[in-house]
Write a protein that holds these residues in place. Structure first.
Motif, PDB file in Angstrom:
ATOM      1  N   ASP A  20       0.860  -1.181   0.000  1.00  0.00           N
ATOM      2  CA  ASP A  20       0.000   0.000   0.000  1.00  0.00           C
ATOM      3  C   ASP A  20       0.894   1.228   0.000  1.00  0.00           C
ATOM      4  O   ASP A  20       2.049   1.172   0.449  1.00  0.00           O
ATOM      5  N   LEU A  21       0.358   2.325  -0.505  1.00  0.00           N
ATOM      6  CA  LEU A  21       1.099   3.587  -0.544  1.00  0.00           C
ATOM      7  C   LEU A  21       0.151   4.690  -0.096  1.00  0.00           C
ATOM      8  O   LEU A  21      -0.843   4.976  -0.761  1.00  0.00           O
ATOM      9  N   GLU A  22       0.440   5.279   1.066  1.00  0.00           N
ATOM     10  CA  GLU A  22      -0.433   6.281   1.668  1.00  0.00           C
ATOM     11  C   GLU A  22       0.111   7.677   1.407  1.00  0.00           C
ATOM     12  O   GLU A  22       1.281   7.957   1.640  1.00  0.00           O
ATOM     13  N   ARG A  23      -0.772   8.588   0.941  1.00  0.00           N
ATOM     14  CA  ARG A  23      -0.368   9.976   0.772  1.00  0.00           C
ATOM     15  C   ARG A  23      -0.488  10.694   2.109  1.00  0.00           C
ATOM     16  O   ARG A  23      -1.531  10.662   2.749  1.00  0.00           O
ATOM     17  N   THR A  24       0.578  11.329   2.539  1.00  0.00           N
ATOM     18  CA  THR A  24       0.611  12.070   3.791  1.00  0.00           C
ATOM     19  C   THR A  24       0.759  13.559   3.506  1.00  0.00           C
ATOM     20  O   THR A  24       0.848  13.984   2.350  1.00  0.00           O
ATOM     21  N   LEU A  28       4.775  10.424   0.545  1.00  0.00           N
ATOM     22  CA  LEU A  28       4.136   9.129   0.370  1.00  0.00           C
ATOM     23  C   LEU A  28       4.755   8.138   1.354  1.00  0.00           C
ATOM     24  O   LEU A  28       5.975   8.028   1.447  1.00  0.00           O
ATOM     25  N   LEU A  29       3.895   7.426   2.064  1.00  0.00           N
ATOM     26  CA  LEU A  29       4.353   6.486   3.074  1.00  0.00           C
ATOM     27  C   LEU A  29       4.075   5.060   2.612  1.00  0.00           C
ATOM     28  O   LEU A  29       2.916   4.648   2.513  1.00  0.00           O
ATOM     29  N   PRO A  30       5.119   4.271   2.319  1.00  0.00           N
ATOM     30  CA  PRO A  30       4.893   2.869   1.957  1.00  0.00           C
ATOM     31  C   PRO A  30       4.444   2.061   3.172  1.00  0.00           C
ATOM     32  O   PRO A  30       4.961   2.231   4.278  1.00  0.00           O
ATOM     33  N   HIS A  31       3.486   1.178   2.941  1.00  0.00           N
ATOM     34  CA  HIS A  31       3.026   0.262   3.979  1.00  0.00           C
ATOM     35  C   HIS A  31       3.255  -1.165   3.503  1.00  0.00           C
ATOM     36  O   HIS A  31       3.091  -1.478   2.320  1.00  0.00           O
ATOM     37  N   ARG A  32       3.542  -2.051   4.462  1.00  0.00           N
ATOM     38  CA  ARG A  32       3.726  -3.460   4.124  1.00  0.00           C
ATOM     39  C   ARG A  32       2.503  -4.298   4.476  1.00  0.00           C
ATOM     40  O   ARG A  32       2.510  -5.512   4.272  1.00  0.00           O
ATOM     41  N   SER A  54      11.008  -2.590   5.324  1.00  0.00           N
ATOM     42  CA  SER A  54      11.942  -3.688   5.104  1.00  0.00           C
ATOM     43  C   SER A  54      11.637  -4.373   3.772  1.00  0.00           C
ATOM     44  O   SER A  54      10.528  -4.851   3.542  1.00  0.00           O
ATOM     45  N   GLY A  55      12.617  -4.406   2.894  1.00  0.00           N
ATOM     46  CA  GLY A  55      12.432  -5.015   1.580  1.00  0.00           C
ATOM     47  C   GLY A  55      11.821  -4.104   0.547  1.00  0.00           C
ATOM     48  O   GLY A  55      11.712  -4.479  -0.628  1.00  0.00           O
ATOM     49  N   VAL A  56      11.427  -2.889   0.920  1.00  0.00           N
ATOM     50  CA  VAL A  56      10.787  -1.962  -0.019  1.00  0.00           C
ATOM     51  C   VAL A  56      11.876  -1.170  -0.740  1.00  0.00           C
ATOM     52  O   VAL A  56      12.827  -0.685  -0.110  1.00  0.00           O
TER      53      VAL A  56
END
Length: 389
Positions: A20-24, A28-32, A54-56
């Protein structure tokens, strides 16, 4: 100093390893974990670790000789514990580690390990700059810190950048604990799943979630819904050190987790991996706690607080869990030929612990991460192995 920068929007087609990728407000904040999973359990520990990328990694094709990345890290400070190292960014060119950097600025969260209280202090974004890259068309990856929540603000290059074309590499989806997350590794491609993925020439999606490999149904559903060619589960240490359940609940929970994954991946090679050797929990149940006496001496260590006699009442230890996982996989494999088991002691066993002891009594060091990655790759990706071609 380069002045003719080209800004490339950071979109999902440039990002790998995130669900997931959240707009802040800042970027942009990647989520696992996907938003639906995050909404089902808002525990601060899970929220922290799933947002640590981790791994992103960013992956793009370019002939740029200079790259800039603006990021906003969030660092966690523990005043009563030894200072944590700053997150590292690894830059790879055509798969080879070429440069490393750390970000300046950033937010901080100061956490009291005794009370659990936390204080947030905002900070500025920082700029990473990589220069002197070869002047040719190449695949560039920037692996984000495995241990530091990271908002992506802007990507700039001195030549156009575009998504890396599909290379036909298989996607490996892995779930595990803080050891899979990368605790005590020193850079993001040095965590054992990333090292194994490089050796196996596969694309990693790492759901190693520190303290949170707890057979949560929302994690199983996230894995069910994530396209993958290969899947592995590393189960054991968090179930023990959280003192989460007894043997009666553990077996059905494992079955349920596997059933959910199989709903979306009925024939995908699936490897169940038990815990590596951890002396404090081999025969002693949880819960786990910090060793505060060691902290007073400037060391971060953990200790198990359970009573070994309680195993008779169904309390879990690593020895018990390895036996149960082996039994469950054998039972299910009769009808599921693509289900496999790997004893975690084959990745790091008692002899390894004598040579390379766990520095905090729980997590492997950087050298051990590489050893584990090599052993996993040799077992899983070899001809005839669970993930062999």
């Amino acid at each position: 100093m380069h002045t003719d920068w080209i800004t490339t929007p950071i979109t999902t087609d440039l990002l790998r390893g995130a669900l997931d990728l959240e707009r802040t407000e800042r970027g942009l904040l990647p989520h696992r974990l996907p938003a639906k999973a995050r909404a089902q359990w808002t525990d601060p520990q899970l929220s922290m670790v799933e947002s640590q990328p981790s791994g992103v990694r960013l992956a793009f094709r370019t002939r740029a000789t200079a790259v800039e990345l603006d990021t906003l890290p969030t660092r966690r400070l523990y005043p009563s514990a030894p200072p944590r190292p700053e997150g590292v960014y690894d830059l790879l060119i055509d798969g080879d580690l070429t440069a490393q950097a750390t970000a300046t600025g950033g937010n901080t969260v100061t956490i009291d390990l005794v009370t659990g209280g936390a204080e947030f202090t905002p900070g500025p974004a920082g700029t990473l700059r990589f220069t002197g890259l070869p002047d040719r068309v190449k695949d560039v990856e920037i692996w984000l810190p495995h241990n530091e929540t990271t908002e992506l603000v802007a990507l700039r290059t001195d030549a156009p950048a575009e998504p890396v074309p599909d290379r036909g590499r298989r996607v490996w989806l892995h779930h595990g604990s803080s050891i899979s997350h990368g605790s005590n590794a020193v850079h993001p491609t040095g965590i054992w799943p990333a090292h194994a993925a490089a050796l196996g020439s596969v694309e990693l999606i790492n759901l190693g979630l520190g303290g949170s490999a707890l057979l949560d149904p929302f994690t199983a559903r996230a894995m069910r819904d994530t396209p993958a060619d290969l899947i592995s589960l590393k189960i054991g240490i968090n179930v023990v050190n959280a003192d989460l359940m007894r043997l009666r609940a553990f077996g059905p929970a494992v079955h349920g987790f596997l059933d959910t994954i199989r709903d979306g991946h009925p024939a995908t090679p699936l490897l169940v991996v038990s815990a590596i050797h951890c002396p404090i929990h081999e025969d002693t149940p949880g819960p786990l706690t910090f060793d505060f006496e060691a902290m007073q001496a400037g060391e971060l260590r953990f200790r198990a607080t359970g009573d070994p006699a309680e195993r008779a009442a169904g309390k879990l230890t690593l020895t018990v869990i390895r036996e149960e996982l082996s039994r469950i996989v054998r039972q299910r494999a009769a009808d599921d030929p693509n289900l496999h088991y790997l004893d975690g002691l084959d990745l790091y066993g008692e002899q390894d612990a004598a040579e390379l002891p766990l520095p905090d009594d729980l997590h492997p060091d950087a050298v051990t991460h590489l050893r584990m990655g090599e052993r996993f790759a040799k077992h899983a990706f070899a001809d005839g192995g669970p993930f062999g071609m």
